[in-house]
Design a protein around this motif. Structure first.
Motif, PDB file in Angstrom:
ATOM      1  N   PHE A   1      -0.289  -5.467   3.072  1.00 58.45           N
ATOM      2  CA  PHE A   1      -0.946  -5.143   1.809  1.00 58.45           C
ATOM      3  C   PHE A   1      -2.452  -5.083   1.984  1.00 58.45           C
ATOM      4  O   PHE A   1      -3.036  -5.849   2.741  1.00 58.45           O
ATOM      5  CB  PHE A   1      -0.593  -6.192   0.755  1.00 58.45           C
ATOM      6  N   ARG A   2      -3.088  -4.162   1.277  1.00 61.76           N
ATOM      7  CA  ARG A   2      -4.551  -4.061   1.373  1.00 61.76           C
ATOM      8  C   ARG A   2      -5.248  -4.352   0.043  1.00 61.76           C
ATOM      9  O   ARG A   2      -6.320  -4.949   0.015  1.00 61.76           O
ATOM     10  CB  ARG A   2      -4.963  -2.670   1.856  1.00 61.76           C
ATOM     11  N   TYR A   3      -4.690  -3.901  -1.058  1.00 62.11           N
ATOM     12  CA  TYR A   3      -5.361  -4.115  -2.339  1.00 62.11           C
ATOM     13  C   TYR A   3      -5.379  -5.601  -2.699  1.00 62.11           C
ATOM     14  O   TYR A   3      -6.390  -6.137  -3.137  1.00 62.11           O
ATOM     15  CB  TYR A   3      -4.656  -3.314  -3.440  1.00 62.11           C
ATOM     16  N   VAL A   4      -4.247  -6.245  -2.538  1.00 61.24           N
ATOM     17  CA  VAL A   4      -4.191  -7.700  -2.662  1.00 61.24           C
ATOM     18  C   VAL A   4      -3.630  -8.248  -1.357  1.00 61.24           C
ATOM     19  O   VAL A   4      -3.073  -7.496  -0.558  1.00 61.24           O
ATOM     20  CB  VAL A   4      -3.293  -8.159  -3.836  1.00 61.24           C
ATOM     21  N   ASP A   5      -3.782  -9.542  -1.136  1.00 65.78           N
ATOM     22  CA  ASP A   5      -3.263 -10.072   0.126  1.00 65.78           C
ATOM     23  C   ASP A   5      -1.862 -10.657  -0.050  1.00 65.78           C
ATOM     24  O   ASP A   5      -1.316 -10.686  -1.155  1.00 65.78           O
ATOM     25  CB  ASP A   5      -4.237 -11.090   0.727  1.00 65.78           C
ATOM     26  N   ASP A   6      -1.305 -11.137   1.048  1.00 66.38           N
ATOM     27  CA  ASP A   6       0.089 -11.587   1.040  1.00 66.38           C
ATOM     28  C   ASP A   6       0.319 -12.730   0.060  1.00 66.38           C
ATOM     29  O   ASP A   6       1.357 -12.802  -0.594  1.00 66.38           O
ATOM     30  CB  ASP A   6       0.463 -12.030   2.457  1.00 66.38           C
TER      31      ASP A   6
END
Lengths: 510, 142
Positions: free
Chosen positions: A20-25
């Protein structure tokens, strides 16, 4: 154009994960829900189920099972098979329908949680099928139970049980809220598919299926085996989760298994023990409850957890001793408190039945025989009223079952113990040492107030048996009673009475 | 922005508090812990997961929850430090503290980071947990 074979494309779709890039894991799989704990995030990439399934196959398989389950049901609707069933066996089915139908729905919620927060794409896919399975189980169980409402209003509790404050659904809610609703998905996968389903219910369903056929209930046997084959598929979510957890955090794995095994065993003692050892007609009993537990649950489950490198739970000796006592005490309590049940409990203590019980449980007469003799003598003296409850028993704060587990003293006598705990200015009481210890270790868990806590807090008004039954939602047309007192008391007519609560004595007191 | 956050907190408006944060805002209530055997839940995670749950639970347990902001200091890098008192009267269980009608008020230190769009992207909070427990009458140590 030719279609690819399933084997050629299945591995692309079963495990879809990305970065994920917009939010993290942590935002997508929050620790509170996903519960990776000490397990490194990347370790979950190795999660792999043994039996893989694709959606088209799933639909085709389920359609066949649905068609056959309902076909058998339709055929039997035109027969008089139900009318000929033993009342004890009918009680087993009522208990099952009421106790299980909406638990399957709770399991839908549990599976959906794994479908959303499972830490591997394959796990989420498997859980998606799992929730479809559980939804089907809720539907099929409710539908089968509904079929009999016209013949017997007690079957209405198939749907109604978990919407009441009866002590049985309160106990089960406490267990399953802790097992399915409130845990993170790692614990959930170990508690629900691994311990409860693989360890208990899948095997119980096989046993109930066999008992049903012996008792003549083809409909019930058919429904149960149809459900069991689903359970066996999605319960495999537990295995790969366990493998990964044991590798990185074996202490946590051991605890989660210990806790859910104990809770399941307590519930089974109340639901399965009486059905196997008292309600099933004597001539149809294949195994005693203890024999069933030893062969199917204990041997297989212990081998399974030892294969993962874990140990027997710390309470093992207490549990093994309980196999000889828990369900007998609970059966007596269920029978004595029969107005609170939505089935008709058979006492099941005729001479022949007692001989069988004594053969299977050598201490039975010593621990329980005298108490049943008191009941029998009162009934033979036409004093059934003396065998009805006048107040509530004490209920364990952990399992919510009556505290009625006799254990042997060093002097050879058998007594019910009070395992109490003072905490936060309040004294809690438990039925066993293990219930007390589990409650203490995880005391921040969801714990419902027991029925007796509610009674003592004044929630039940008026504070008498009528008020209690009303609070439980128990109506006269559903209220449980023994279906045939004579069946088990006629063997003893004419003998000198001991321990009799004489009506004249009662008259003197009032 | 941070002052508006505490105004929303005073109104118990958890949704607005959340809307003032980025989707990926970090959340860390350092003293917060819920213990179970092999399972300790900490107040660490994201505003939109752990944060909302803690705020909602706190407001549920302390219906008159209030905050009094004493100072707000900020720098050009977006760091904001807030010293305030937070308190309320307990009506429901909170963590291990059983409801005894106790009232607490305890100094809290909040450290925020505000991004270039004016949204909060990090919240960290410190307080004296033992002080709160004493005021609520929860004296157990384990």
């Amino acid at each position: 154009m030719t279609l690819l074979k399933r084997e050629e494309w299945q591995h692309f779709v079963r495990d879809v994960d990305w970065t994920f890039r917009y939010v993290d894991d942590e935002a997508v799989f929050p620790e509170w829900h996903s519960g990776t704990g000490k397990v490194p995030r990347e370790a979950w990439l190795s999660w792999e189920e043994n039996y893989k399934v694709t959606y088209p196959e799933y639909v085709a398989t389920q359609r066949e099972k649905e068609a056959s389950a309902y076909a058998v049901k339709a055929a039997l609707q035109r027969s008089t098979a139900f009318d000929n069933l033993d009342e004890g066996w009918k009680s087993s089915t009522k208990m099952h329908f009421g106790g299980v139908a909406l638990v399957e729905y709770a399991a839908v919620l549990g599976e959906l949680k794994m479908a959303r927060f499972g830490l591997n794409g394959a796990w989420r896919n498997m859980a998606t099928f799992g929730q479809l399975d559980e939804l089907r189980h809720a539907q099929i169980t409710t539908f089968f139970g509904h079929e009999f409402v016209g013949k017997d209003p007690q079957y209405d509790w198939t749907q109604k049980t978990f919407h009441t404050n009866d002590w049985v659904p309160i106990a089960l809610r406490n267990l399953f809220d802790n097992m399915m609703i409130s845990p993170n998905v790692v614990d959930l996968a170990i508690e629900l598919p691994f311990t409860f389903e693989t360890g208990f219910t899948n095997l119980q369903f096989v046993a109930l299926s066999a008992d049903a056929l012996e008792s003549g209930d083809v409909n019930f046997a058919n429904m149960i085996s149809s459900i069991q084959t689903d359970e066996a598929r999605h319960s495999q979510q537990g295995g790969p989760t366990m493998e990964i957890l044991v590798e990185h955090d074996p202490v946590r794995a051991q605890w989660v298994i210990d806790r859910s095994f104990w809770g399941s065993a307590r519930a089974f003692a109340a639901l399965t023990g009486p059905a196997m050892d008292y309600y099933t007609p004597l001539e149809h009993r294949k195994q005693s409850y203890r024999e069933f537990m030893e062969e199917w649950i204990i041997d297989q489950f212990i081998h399974t957890i030892e294969d993962y490198g874990l140990k027997k739970p710390w309470f093992w000796d207490e549990f093994m001793r309980g196999l000889d006592t828990w369900h007998h005490g609970l059966h007596m309590g269920l029978w004595y408190w029969r107005p609170t049940l939505w089935w008709r409990p058979k006492a099941g203590v005729s001479k022949d039945e007692r001989e069988w019980l004594q053969e299977k449980y050598p201490n039975w007469e010593k621990v329980y025989g005298g108490k049943w003799d008191t009941m029998i003598d009162n009934i033979n003296a036409n004093n059934v009223e003396a065998t009805l409850p006048e107040t509530l028993p004490w209920l364990c704060s952990m399992c919510h079952l009556p505290a009625c587990n006799a254990t042997q003293s060093r002097d050879g006598t058998w007594r019910v113990r009070d395992w109490s705990l003072s905490y936060g200015g309040k004294t809690y009481h438990f039925c066993t040492n293990a219930c007390r210890q589990i409650w203490w270790k995880d005391r921040d868990n969801v714990n419902h107030e027991t029925l007796i806590d509610r009674f003592l807090a004044g929630h039940i008004q008026p504070m008498d048996v009528g008020g209690i039954l009303n609070y439980m939602g128990m109506t006269p047309d559903v209220m449980g009673d023994d279906p045939d007192y004579a069946a088990w008391t006629k063997d003893y007519t004419g003998r000198p009475a001991t321990g009799l609560a004489l009506s004249t004595a009662k008259g003197d007191q009032s | 922005m941070v002052a508006a956050f505490f105004e929303a907190y005073s109104r118990h408006d958890v949704e607005t508090m959340t809307e003032m944060c980025t989707d990926n805002a970090d959340f860390s209530y350092v003293p917060y812990e819920v213990w179970g055997k092999q399972r300790v839940l900490r107040g660490d995670g994201k505003v939109r997961t752990v944060g909302k749950v803690i705020w909602s639970g706190l407001i549920n347990s302390f219906p008159d929850l209030f905050n009094v902001v004493h100072s707000i200091d900020a720098n050009d890098k977006g760091d904001v430090v807030v010293m305030c008192d937070i308190g309320g009267t307990q009506q429901s269980p909170w963590g291990f503290a059983a409801p005894k009608g106790g009232r607490f008020s305890e100094p809290h230190l909040f450290i925020f980071h505000v991004d270039e769009n004016g949204l909060i992207d990090k919240i960290k909070a410190y307080w004296n947990g033992a002080g709160i427990n004493r005021q609520l009458g929860h004296l157990e140590v384990d």
